[in-house]
Design a protein around this motif. Structure first.
Motif, PDB file in Angstrom:
ATOM      1  N   SER A  65       0.847  -1.186   0.000  1.00  0.00           N
ATOM      2  CA  SER A  65       0.000   0.000   0.000  1.00  0.00           C
ATOM      3  C   SER A  65       0.885   1.239   0.000  1.00  0.00           C
ATOM      4  CB  SER A  65      -0.921   0.000   1.224  1.00  0.00           C
ATOM      5  OG  SER A  65      -0.143  -0.049   2.395  1.00  0.00           O
ATOM      6  N   PRO A  66       0.384   2.334  -0.566  1.00  0.00           N
ATOM      7  CA  PRO A  66       1.194   3.557  -0.595  1.00  0.00           C
ATOM      8  C   PRO A  66       1.413   4.076   0.823  1.00  0.00           C
ATOM      9  CG  PRO A  66      -1.037   4.009  -1.334  1.00  0.00           C
ATOM     10  CD  PRO A  66      -0.931   2.528  -1.159  1.00  0.00           C
ATOM     11  N   PRO A  67       2.497   4.785   1.043  1.00  0.00           N
ATOM     12  CA  PRO A  67       2.739   5.305   2.383  1.00  0.00           C
ATOM     13  C   PRO A  67       1.667   6.334   2.750  1.00  0.00           C
ATOM     14  CG  PRO A  67       4.325   6.213   0.835  1.00  0.00           C
ATOM     15  CD  PRO A  67       3.529   5.166   0.101  1.00  0.00           C
ATOM     16  N   PRO A  68       1.322   6.428   4.024  1.00  0.00           N
ATOM     17  CA  PRO A  68       0.296   7.392   4.418  1.00  0.00           C
ATOM     18  C   PRO A  68       0.779   8.819   4.211  1.00  0.00           C
ATOM     19  CG  PRO A  68       1.327   6.431   6.347  1.00  0.00           C
ATOM     20  CD  PRO A  68       1.860   5.695   5.145  1.00  0.00           C
TER      21      PRO A  68
END
Length: 114
Positions: free
Chosen positions: A45-48
């Motif tokens: 998942s993409p970084p927050p």
């Protein structure tokens, strides 16, 4: 297989066939133990997004409120008091981040370009 062992690329026939005895469900059975294939790995998942805190959060809220109010009422009809009230801060806090409402208008345009 000359010595009775299987090479990793060879297929075992009989009890070890894929689908043998399991109704063709696609599972391999070796010595009575079902070997179930692992699911495909999920993509990372993409970084927050970085969280805004303190002054950066106040500045972002001022820009959002200014953009909203100026879109509705226009630059000349929007007051710094209305912007501060919409953000929930004082006019002094607004002036800490921006010289005047024209600067907020300019900054909202720059934020929109990015």
């Amino acid at each position: 297989m000359a010595d009775g062992r299987f090479h990793r690329d060879e297929v075992q026939h009989g009890a070890g066939d894929i689908g043998a005895g399991d109704g063709g469900a696609g599972r391999a059975r070796f010595d009575g133990v079902a070997v179930v294939p692992l699911p495909a790995p999920t993509p990372p998942s993409p970084p927050p997004a970085p969280l805004l805190t303190g002054g950066a959060l106040t500045r972002a809220r001022i820009l959002d409120a200014a953009a909203s109010l100026m879109t509705t009422a226009g630059l000349t009809r929007t007051t710094t008091k209305e912007i501060a009230r919409a953000v929930g801060c004082s006019e002094a806090a607004l002036y800490k981040h921006f010289r005047d409402k024209k600067e907020t208008k300019k900054e909202t345009k720059e934020e929109t370009k990015e």
